[in-house]
Motif scaffolding. Structure first.
Motif, PDB file in Angstrom:
ATOM      1  N   HIS A  88       1.196  -1.354  -0.010  1.00 20.14           N
ATOM      2  CA  HIS A  88      -0.507  -0.517  -0.093  1.00 20.14           C
ATOM      3  C   HIS A  88       1.390   0.940  -0.365  1.00 20.14           C
ATOM      4  CE1 HIS A  88      -4.305   1.307  -0.120  1.00 20.14           C
ATOM      5  NE2 HIS A  88      -3.583   2.298   1.014  1.00 20.14           N
ATOM      6  N   ASN A  89       0.897   2.398  -1.049  1.00 24.73           N
ATOM      7  CA  ASN A  89       1.642   3.005  -1.310  1.00 24.73           C
ATOM      8  C   ASN A  89       2.913   2.283  -1.255  1.00 24.73           C
ATOM      9  OD1 ASN A  89       2.795   6.167  -1.314  1.00 24.73           O
ATOM     10  ND2 ASN A  89       2.744   5.968   0.452  1.00 24.73           N
ATOM     11  N   ILE A  90       3.620   1.597  -2.308  1.00 26.31           N
ATOM     12  CA  ILE A  90       4.344   0.538  -2.220  1.00 26.31           C
ATOM     13  C   ILE A  90       5.728   1.609  -2.451  1.00 26.31           C
ATOM     14  CG2 ILE A  90       4.343   0.226  -4.674  1.00 26.31           C
ATOM     15  CD1 ILE A  90       5.815  -1.960  -1.490  1.00 26.31           C
ATOM     16  N   SER A  91       5.381   2.765  -3.098  1.00 25.44           N
ATOM     17  CA  SER A  91       6.540   3.810  -4.085  1.00 25.44           C
ATOM     18  C   SER A  91       7.606   4.598  -2.302  1.00 25.44           C
ATOM     19  CB  SER A  91       6.651   4.410  -5.243  1.00 25.44           C
ATOM     20  OG  SER A  91       5.503   5.559  -3.738  1.00 25.44           O
ATOM     21  N   PHE A  92       6.809   4.437  -1.839  1.00 27.61           N
ATOM     22  CA  PHE A  92       7.476   5.024   0.001  1.00 27.61           C
ATOM     23  C   PHE A  92       8.269   3.567   0.358  1.00 27.61           C
ATOM     24  CE2 PHE A  92       7.289   4.878   4.250  1.00 27.61           C
ATOM     25  CZ  PHE A  92       7.906   6.496   4.552  1.00 27.61           C
ATOM     26  N   ASP A  93       8.069   1.962   0.007  1.00 27.63           N
ATOM     27  CA  ASP A  93       9.171   1.251   1.178  1.00 27.63           C
ATOM     28  C   ASP A  93       9.841   1.214   0.017  1.00 27.63           C
ATOM     29  OD1 ASP A  93       6.699   0.118   3.544  1.00 27.63           O
ATOM     30  OD2 ASP A  93       5.620   0.788   1.331  1.00 27.63           O
ATOM     31  N   ILE A  94       9.806   1.746  -1.212  1.00 27.55           N
ATOM     32  CA  ILE A  94      10.705   0.753  -2.027  1.00 27.55           C
ATOM     33  C   ILE A  94      12.201   1.904  -2.088  1.00 27.55           C
ATOM     34  CG2 ILE A  94      11.295   0.628  -4.972  1.00 27.55           C
ATOM     35  CD1 ILE A  94       9.828  -2.040  -3.482  1.00 27.55           C
ATOM     36  N   SER A  95      11.308   3.176  -1.980  1.00 25.09           N
ATOM     37  CA  SER A  95      12.537   4.639  -1.625  1.00 25.09           C
ATOM     38  C   SER A  95      13.228   4.151  -0.872  1.00 25.09           C
ATOM     39  CB  SER A  95      11.656   6.058  -1.875  1.00 25.09           C
ATOM     40  OG  SER A  95      11.192   5.683  -1.010  1.00 25.09           O
ATOM     41  N   PHE A  96      12.784   3.731   0.310  1.00 28.38           N
ATOM     42  CA  PHE A  96      13.817   3.528   1.431  1.00 28.38           C
ATOM     43  C   PHE A  96      14.417   2.410   1.610  1.00 28.38           C
ATOM     44  CE2 PHE A  96      11.425   6.226   3.757  1.00 28.38           C
ATOM     45  CZ  PHE A  96      12.288   6.655   4.833  1.00 28.38           C
ATOM     46  N   LEU A  97      14.129   1.415   0.886  1.00 23.04           N
ATOM     47  CA  LEU A  97      15.105   0.390   0.481  1.00 23.04           C
ATOM     48  C   LEU A  97      15.942   0.057  -0.483  1.00 23.04           C
ATOM     49  CD1 LEU A  97      12.696  -2.784  -0.072  1.00 23.04           C
ATOM     50  CD2 LEU A  97      14.319  -2.364   1.716  1.00 23.04           C
ATOM     51  N   SER A  99      17.346   3.468  -1.072  1.00 19.09           N
ATOM     52  CA  SER A  99      18.441   4.605   0.116  1.00 19.09           C
ATOM     53  C   SER A  99      19.062   3.824   0.588  1.00 19.09           C
ATOM     54  CB  SER A  99      17.327   5.076   0.575  1.00 19.09           C
ATOM     55  OG  SER A  99      17.623   4.923   1.721  1.00 19.09           O
ATOM     56  N   HIS A 100      19.084   2.281   0.779  1.00 20.71           N
ATOM     57  CA  HIS A 100      19.458   2.227   1.808  1.00 20.71           C
ATOM     58  C   HIS A 100      20.696   0.120   1.221  1.00 20.71           C
ATOM     59  CE1 HIS A 100      17.289   2.548   5.237  1.00 20.71           C
ATOM     60  NE2 HIS A 100      18.258   2.605   6.122  1.00 20.71           N
ATOM     61  N   HIS A 101      20.604   0.921  -0.808  1.00 20.89           N
ATOM     62  CA  HIS A 101      21.532   0.462  -0.720  1.00 20.89           C
ATOM     63  C   HIS A 101      20.721  -1.025  -1.715  1.00 20.89           C
ATOM     64  CE1 HIS A 101      23.817   4.113  -0.525  1.00 20.89           C
ATOM     65  NE2 HIS A 101      23.885   3.577   0.796  1.00 20.89           N
ATOM     66  N   CYS A 102      19.823  -1.169  -2.064  1.00 17.96           N
ATOM     67  CA  CYS A 102      19.177  -2.808  -2.751  1.00 17.96           C
ATOM     68  C   CYS A 102      18.436  -2.293  -3.858  1.00 17.96           C
ATOM     69  CB  CYS A 102      17.658  -2.264  -1.783  1.00 17.96           C
ATOM     70  SG  CYS A 102      17.631  -3.019   0.041  1.00 17.96           S
ATOM     71  N   GLU A 103      19.281  -2.550  -4.460  1.00 15.54           N
ATOM     72  CA  GLU A 103      18.840  -2.371  -6.117  1.00 15.54           C
ATOM     73  C   GLU A 103      17.247  -3.187  -6.086  1.00 15.54           C
ATOM     74  OE1 GLU A 103      21.118  -2.228  -9.272  1.00 15.54           O
ATOM     75  OE2 GLU A 103      23.174  -2.189  -8.094  1.00 15.54           O
ATOM     76  N   ILE A 104      16.751  -3.093  -6.423  1.00 14.71           N
ATOM     77  CA  ILE A 104      15.157  -3.545  -6.379  1.00 14.71           C
ATOM     78  C   ILE A 104      14.795  -3.040  -7.816  1.00 14.71           C
ATOM     79  CG2 ILE A 104      12.920  -3.416  -6.051  1.00 14.71           C
ATOM     80  CD1 ILE A 104      14.806  -4.307  -3.721  1.00 14.71           C
ATOM     81  N   LYS A 105      14.275  -4.190  -8.606  1.00  9.81           N
ATOM     82  CA  LYS A 105      14.149  -3.435 -10.182  1.00  9.81           C
ATOM     83  C   LYS A 105      12.445  -4.299 -10.463  1.00  9.81           C
ATOM     84  CE  LYS A 105      18.270  -2.254 -11.912  1.00  9.81           C
ATOM     85  NZ  LYS A 105      20.072  -2.803 -12.579  1.00  9.81           N
ATOM     86  N   ASN A 106      12.188  -4.812  -9.424  1.00  5.24           N
ATOM     87  CA  ASN A 106      10.699  -6.382  -9.972  1.00  5.24           C
ATOM     88  C   ASN A 106       9.891  -4.987 -10.059  1.00  5.24           C
ATOM     89  OD1 ASN A 106      12.973  -5.927  -7.454  1.00  5.24           O
ATOM     90  ND2 ASN A 106      11.151  -8.329  -7.404  1.00  5.24           N
ATOM     91  N   PRO A 107       8.857  -5.655 -10.188  1.00  3.02           N
ATOM     92  CA  PRO A 107       7.201  -5.035 -11.166  1.00  3.02           C
ATOM     93  C   PRO A 107       6.725  -4.269  -9.910  1.00  3.02           C
ATOM     94  CG  PRO A 107       7.825  -6.957 -11.972  1.00  3.02           C
ATOM     95  CD  PRO A 107       8.591  -7.143 -11.018  1.00  3.02           C
ATOM     96  N   GLU A 108       5.797  -3.409  -9.694  1.00  2.00           N
ATOM     97  CA  GLU A 108       5.677  -3.583  -8.385  1.00  2.00           C
ATOM     98  C   GLU A 108       4.115  -3.145  -8.809  1.00  2.00           C
ATOM     99  OE1 GLU A 108       6.907   0.526  -7.252  1.00  2.00           O
ATOM    100  OE2 GLU A 108       9.146   0.081  -7.732  1.00  2.00           O
ATOM    101  N   ILE A 109       3.521  -3.591  -7.491  1.00  2.00           N
ATOM    102  CA  ILE A 109       1.436  -3.465  -7.415  1.00  2.00           C
ATOM    103  C   ILE A 109       0.927  -2.503  -6.552  1.00  2.00           C
ATOM    104  CG2 ILE A 109      -0.478  -4.586  -7.427  1.00  2.00           C
ATOM    105  CD1 ILE A 109       1.169  -6.838  -8.345  1.00  2.00           C
ATOM    106  N   ASP A 110       0.617  -1.259  -6.339  1.00  2.00           N
ATOM    107  CA  ASP A 110       0.628  -1.093  -5.870  1.00  2.00           C
ATOM    108  C   ASP A 110      -0.984  -0.820  -5.254  1.00  2.00           C
ATOM    109  OD1 ASP A 110       0.175   1.141  -3.537  1.00  2.00           O
ATOM    110  OD2 ASP A 110       1.225   3.101  -4.865  1.00  2.00           O
ATOM    111  N   THR A 111      -1.668  -0.934  -4.191  1.00  2.00           N
ATOM    112  CA  THR A 111      -2.580  -1.357  -3.543  1.00  2.00           C
ATOM    113  C   THR A 111      -3.538  -0.275  -3.457  1.00  2.00           C
ATOM    114  OG1 THR A 111      -2.506  -1.631  -1.632  1.00  2.00           O
ATOM    115  CG2 THR A 111      -2.404  -3.672  -2.492  1.00  2.00           C
ATOM    116  N   VAL A 112      -2.935   0.998  -3.556  1.00  2.00           N
ATOM    117  CA  VAL A 112      -3.542   2.385  -3.463  1.00  2.00           C
ATOM    118  C   VAL A 112      -3.952   2.832  -4.600  1.00  2.00           C
ATOM    119  CG1 VAL A 112      -3.109   5.086  -3.368  1.00  2.00           C
ATOM    120  CG2 VAL A 112      -2.241   3.165  -1.458  1.00  2.00           C
ATOM    121  N   ALA A 113      -2.949   2.579  -5.881  1.00  2.00           N
ATOM    122  CA  ALA A 113      -3.886   2.477  -7.600  1.00  2.00           C
ATOM    123  C   ALA A 113      -4.316   1.936  -7.849  1.00  2.00           C
ATOM    124  CB  ALA A 113      -2.153   2.431  -8.492  1.00  2.00           C
ATOM    125  N   LEU A 114      -4.442   0.523  -7.090  1.00  2.00           N
ATOM    126  CA  LEU A 114      -5.718  -0.071  -7.406  1.00  2.00           C
ATOM    127  C   LEU A 114      -6.436   0.259  -7.006  1.00  2.00           C
ATOM    128  CD1 LEU A 114      -3.932  -4.214  -7.167  1.00  2.00           C
ATOM    129  CD2 LEU A 114      -5.060  -2.972  -9.357  1.00  2.00           C
TER     130      LEU A 114
END
Length: 173
Positions: A88-97, A99-114
């Motif tokens: 839920h608002n997954i971009s917030f969580d991904i932005s923190f990951l 910023s902690h040097h996690c290269e996240i390139k996975n598809p994202e599904i945001d329940t807010v957008a749905l």
């Protein structure tokens, strides 16, 4: 349906360039079943703002003995793999990951957008507000695993809505 990773983090603030992750939870989910879970507190090497302690219930004492995020990062990345990440608002969580040097390139599904697509004109798209409005079970919010479990319930509710859309309309969407 292929597996998904449901993810939520708690932080000591809202700016990923300045603040730290203090808790992370992930569930590997497929076809209505939790296949595997991962959760951990993390030591931010900073005292928590009073508001964060009030919001999450997490104390400085709990975090003092928790691992650094850098220590659990390999396990987190291994757990997530290349699976789609739901939140839920997954971009917030991904932005923190990130910023902690996690290269996240996975598809994202945001329940807010749905929810904005499937539940038009809601006055609020806050998870706890929508869960109450639609009579869905909730857990205490602002703890990572509780928020993940609530997001899974909400995602299943939204998938039920999608399944009711006639095929020709769904294809046009």
């Amino acid at each position: 349906m292929n597996p998904f990773i449901f993810l939520d983090i708690e932080t000591n603030g809202i700016d990923p360039s300045v603040h730290q992750i203090i808790e992370i939870a992930c569930v590997k989910w497929q076809d209505g079943k939790n296949l595997e879970t991962f959760e951990s507190l993390t030591n931010p090497h900073a005292l928590l703002p009073y508001e964060i302690t009030l919001l999450t219930g997490i104390s400085d004492a709990e975090l003092k003995t928790a691992p650094l995020f850098s220590e659990i990062k390999p396990r987190v990345l291994d757990f997530i793999g290349d699976l789609p990440i739901v939140g839920h608002n997954i971009s917030f969580d991904i932005s923190f990951l990130r910023s902690h040097h996690c290269e996240i390139k996975n598809p994202e599904i945001d329940t807010v957008a749905l929810a904005r697509i499937l539940l038009l004109k809601e006055p609020s798209y806050a998870l706890e507000v929508l869960m109450k409005k639609y009579g869905l079970p909730t857990k205490p919010s602002h703890r990572a695993m509780a928020d993940v479990e609530t997001t899974i319930s909400f995602f299943e509710f939204l998938m039920g809505k999608i399944n009711k859309i006639p095929s020709p309309v769904l294809e046009q969407m």
